[in-house]
Design a protein around this motif. Structure first.
Motif, PDB file in Angstrom:
ATOM      1  N   VAL A  29       0.936  -1.285  -0.324  1.00 61.77           N
ATOM      2  CA  VAL A  29      -0.331   0.163   0.392  1.00 61.77           C
ATOM      3  C   VAL A  29       1.109   1.198   0.310  1.00 61.77           C
ATOM      4  CG1 VAL A  29      -1.709   1.167   1.589  1.00 61.77           C
ATOM      5  CG2 VAL A  29      -1.798  -1.449   1.360  1.00 61.77           C
ATOM      6  N   SER A  30       0.716   2.263  -1.059  1.00 66.32           N
ATOM      7  CA  SER A  30       1.054   4.120  -1.117  1.00 66.32           C
ATOM      8  C   SER A  30       1.668   4.355   0.429  1.00 66.32           C
ATOM      9  CB  SER A  30       0.730   4.337  -1.955  1.00 66.32           C
ATOM     10  OG  SER A  30       0.488   4.364  -2.729  1.00 66.32           O
ATOM     11  N   PRO A  31       2.940   4.133   0.779  1.00 63.44           N
ATOM     12  CA  PRO A  31       2.905   5.226   2.321  1.00 63.44           C
ATOM     13  C   PRO A  31       2.162   6.807   2.008  1.00 63.44           C
ATOM     14  CG  PRO A  31       4.960   4.725   0.955  1.00 63.44           C
ATOM     15  CD  PRO A  31       3.657   4.448  -0.005  1.00 63.44           C
ATOM     16  N   TYR A  32       1.442   6.882   3.790  1.00 63.91           N
ATOM     17  CA  TYR A  32       0.914   7.657   3.655  1.00 63.91           C
ATOM     18  C   TYR A  32       1.363   9.028   3.465  1.00 63.91           C
ATOM     19  CZ  TYR A  32      -1.475  11.852   6.773  1.00 63.91           C
ATOM     20  OH  TYR A  32      -1.706  13.138   7.181  1.00 63.91           O
ATOM     21  N   CYS A  33       2.679   9.437   3.835  1.00 60.67           N
ATOM     22  CA  CYS A  33       3.230  10.608   3.727  1.00 60.67           C
ATOM     23  C   CYS A  33       4.966  10.476   3.615  1.00 60.67           C
ATOM     24  CB  CYS A  33       3.714  10.423   5.357  1.00 60.67           C
ATOM     25  SG  CYS A  33       4.218  12.402   5.160  1.00 60.67           S
ATOM     26  N   MET A  34       5.334  11.156   2.269  1.00 60.51           N
ATOM     27  CA  MET A  34       6.477  11.366   1.292  1.00 60.51           C
ATOM     28  C   MET A  34       7.061  12.716   1.772  1.00 60.51           C
ATOM     29  SD  MET A  34       6.590   8.114  -0.853  1.00 60.51           S
ATOM     30  CE  MET A  34       8.018   8.332  -0.893  1.00 60.51           C
ATOM     31  N   ALA A  35       8.237  12.528   1.750  1.00 56.43           N
ATOM     32  CA  ALA A  35       9.016  13.723   2.103  1.00 56.43           C
ATOM     33  C   ALA A  35      10.156  14.442   1.782  1.00 56.43           C
ATOM     34  CB  ALA A  35       8.710  14.452   4.152  1.00 56.43           C
ATOM     35  N   TRP A  36      10.934  15.258   1.979  1.00 52.37           N
ATOM     36  CA  TRP A  36      11.975  15.737   1.345  1.00 52.37           C
ATOM     37  C   TRP A  36      12.924  16.426   2.647  1.00 52.37           C
ATOM     38  CZ3 TRP A  36      14.774  13.767  -2.565  1.00 52.37           C
ATOM     39  CH2 TRP A  36      14.482  12.992  -3.319  1.00 52.37           C
ATOM     40  N   PHE A  67      10.999  25.628  -4.070  1.00 53.36           N
ATOM     41  CA  PHE A  67      10.554  24.611  -4.535  1.00 53.36           C
ATOM     42  C   PHE A  67       8.944  23.208  -4.672  1.00 53.36           C
ATOM     43  CE2 PHE A  67      14.741  23.235  -2.366  1.00 53.36           C
ATOM     44  CZ  PHE A  67      15.470  23.861  -2.958  1.00 53.36           C
ATOM     45  N   THR A  68       9.048  23.073  -5.906  1.00 52.30           N
ATOM     46  CA  THR A  68       7.697  21.640  -5.667  1.00 52.30           C
ATOM     47  C   THR A  68       8.179  20.751  -5.696  1.00 52.30           C
ATOM     48  OG1 THR A  68       7.229  24.091  -6.683  1.00 52.30           O
ATOM     49  CG2 THR A  68       5.650  21.870  -6.960  1.00 52.30           C
ATOM     50  N   ILE A  69       6.647  19.772  -4.229  1.00 52.55           N
ATOM     51  CA  ILE A  69       7.257  18.642  -4.195  1.00 52.55           C
ATOM     52  C   ILE A  69       6.165  18.104  -5.072  1.00 52.55           C
ATOM     53  CG2 ILE A  69       5.721  18.680  -1.984  1.00 52.55           C
ATOM     54  CD1 ILE A  69       7.705  16.576  -1.279  1.00 52.55           C
ATOM     55  N   SER A  70       6.024  17.180  -5.253  1.00 48.86           N
ATOM     56  CA  SER A  70       4.681  16.446  -6.171  1.00 48.86           C
ATOM     57  C   SER A  70       5.453  14.885  -6.249  1.00 48.86           C
ATOM     58  CB  SER A  70       4.713  17.086  -7.389  1.00 48.86           C
ATOM     59  OG  SER A  70       6.492  16.906  -8.783  1.00 48.86           O
ATOM     60  N   LYS A  71       4.470  13.533  -6.499  1.00 54.77           N
ATOM     61  CA  LYS A  71       4.224  12.897  -6.521  1.00 54.77           C
ATOM     62  C   LYS A  71       4.005  11.837  -8.132  1.00 54.77           C
ATOM     63  CE  LYS A  71       0.964  11.081  -3.326  1.00 54.77           C
ATOM     64  NZ  LYS A  71      -0.147  10.628  -4.127  1.00 54.77           N
ATOM     65  N   ASN A  72       4.020  10.808  -8.308  1.00 55.80           N
ATOM     66  CA  ASN A  72       3.468   9.827  -9.279  1.00 55.80           C
ATOM     67  C   ASN A  72       3.517   8.606  -9.148  1.00 55.80           C
ATOM     68  OD1 ASN A  72       2.102   9.654 -11.736  1.00 55.80           O
ATOM     69  ND2 ASN A  72       4.330   8.918 -12.387  1.00 55.80           N
ATOM     70  N   ASN A  73       1.558   8.317  -8.947  1.00 53.55           N
ATOM     71  CA  ASN A  73       1.883   6.722  -9.051  1.00 53.55           C
ATOM     72  C   ASN A  73       1.500   6.584  -9.514  1.00 53.55           C
ATOM     73  OD1 ASN A  73       2.141   4.084  -7.191  1.00 53.55           O
ATOM     74  ND2 ASN A  73       0.456   5.582  -5.661  1.00 53.55           N
ATOM     75  N   ALA A  74       1.959   5.464 -10.852  1.00 57.70           N
ATOM     76  CA  ALA A  74       2.125   4.470 -11.737  1.00 57.70           C
ATOM     77  C   ALA A  74       2.370   3.449 -11.744  1.00 57.70           C
ATOM     78  CB  ALA A  74       3.061   5.424 -13.122  1.00 57.70           C
ATOM     79  N   LYS A  75       1.262   2.112 -12.336  1.00 55.08           N
ATOM     80  CA  LYS A  75       2.210   0.594 -12.583  1.00 55.08           C
ATOM     81  C   LYS A  75       2.535   0.552 -11.543  1.00 55.08           C
ATOM     82  CE  LYS A  75       1.808   0.738 -17.291  1.00 55.08           C
ATOM     83  NZ  LYS A  75       2.715  -0.179 -18.522  1.00 55.08           N
ATOM     84  N   ASN A  76       2.332   0.711 -10.145  1.00 58.89           N
ATOM     85  CA  ASN A  76       2.875   0.228  -8.792  1.00 58.89           C
ATOM     86  C   ASN A  76       3.869   0.746  -8.698  1.00 58.89           C
ATOM     87  OD1 ASN A  76       0.829  -1.179  -7.676  1.00 58.89           O
ATOM     88  ND2 ASN A  76       1.151  -2.889  -9.449  1.00 58.89           N
ATOM     89  N   THR A  77       4.512   1.646  -9.690  1.00 56.33           N
ATOM     90  CA  THR A  77       5.967   2.783  -9.107  1.00 56.33           C
ATOM     91  C   THR A  77       4.889   3.927  -8.100  1.00 56.33           C
ATOM     92  OG1 THR A  77       6.885   0.853 -10.327  1.00 56.33           O
ATOM     93  CG2 THR A  77       7.507   3.403  -9.663  1.00 56.33           C
ATOM     94  N   LEU A  78       6.120   4.402  -7.264  1.00 56.73           N
ATOM     95  CA  LEU A  78       5.940   5.254  -5.977  1.00 56.73           C
ATOM     96  C   LEU A  78       6.937   6.650  -6.805  1.00 56.73           C
ATOM     97  CD1 LEU A  78       3.899   7.789  -5.226  1.00 56.73           C
ATOM     98  CD2 LEU A  78       4.631   6.669  -3.165  1.00 56.73           C
ATOM     99  N   THR A  79       7.240   7.445  -7.613  1.00 52.66           N
ATOM    100  CA  THR A  79       8.313   8.531  -7.676  1.00 52.66           C
ATOM    101  C   THR A  79       7.622   9.511  -6.854  1.00 52.66           C
ATOM    102  OG1 THR A  79       8.947   6.959  -9.482  1.00 52.66           O
ATOM    103  CG2 THR A  79      10.025   9.083  -9.071  1.00 52.66           C
ATOM    104  N   LEU A  80       8.858   9.909  -6.544  1.00 52.90           N
ATOM    105  CA  LEU A  80       8.427  11.051  -5.532  1.00 52.90           C
ATOM    106  C   LEU A  80       9.537  12.484  -6.326  1.00 52.90           C
ATOM    107  CD1 LEU A  80       7.239  13.339  -2.547  1.00 52.90           C
ATOM    108  CD2 LEU A  80       9.501  12.481  -1.983  1.00 52.90           C
TER     109      LEU A  80
END
Length: 123
Positions: A29-36, A67-80
């Motif tokens: 399951v995707s993490p609730y929070c991602m951060a830098w 700075f801008t934070i964003s994420k992409n969740n595609a095909k079970n791959t999460l990229t921050l």
């Protein structure tokens, strides 16, 4: 076990831009929070930006508007991502990606960490 791998760091002159990426794997399951976060010698670790599952974001005052934070969740791959514009020498640091399933915040103790990617900004 969640694995986080950062990329995109490098050296740039003041005023330039960089985009950091963090690829997450090993989760059901995707993490609730991602951060830098970032850390430079002689300074405390600083939470730069966070993003939650619902897309809510927070930023440190020092990077707001740049700075801008964003994420992409595609095909079970999460990229921050962290898009960094108008970079300043004081942005020089090791930048770390972090994630948690339980908590979020720039001062929170997140549970999973990457190895970091170095950003160096010269004047």
């Amino acid at each position: 076990q969640v694995r986080l791998v950062e990329s995109g760091g490098g050296s740039v002159q003041a005023g330039g831009s960089l985009r950091l990426s963090c690829t997450a794997s090993g989760y059901a399951v995707s993490p609730y929070c991602m951060a830098w976060f970032r850390h430079s010698p002689g300074k405390e670790r600083e939470g730069v930006a966070t993003i939650t599952t619902y897309g809510g974001t927070t930023y440190a005052d020092s990077v707001k508007g740049r700075f801008t934070i964003s994420k992409n969740n595609a095909k079970n791959t999460l990229t921050l991502y962290l898009q960094m514009n108008s970079l300043k020498p004081e942005d020089t640091a090791m930048y770390y990606c972090a994630a948690s399933f339980l908590r979020c915040g720039r001062n929170a103790q997140l549970d999973y960490w990457g190895q970091g990617t170095q950003v160096t900004v010269s004047s």
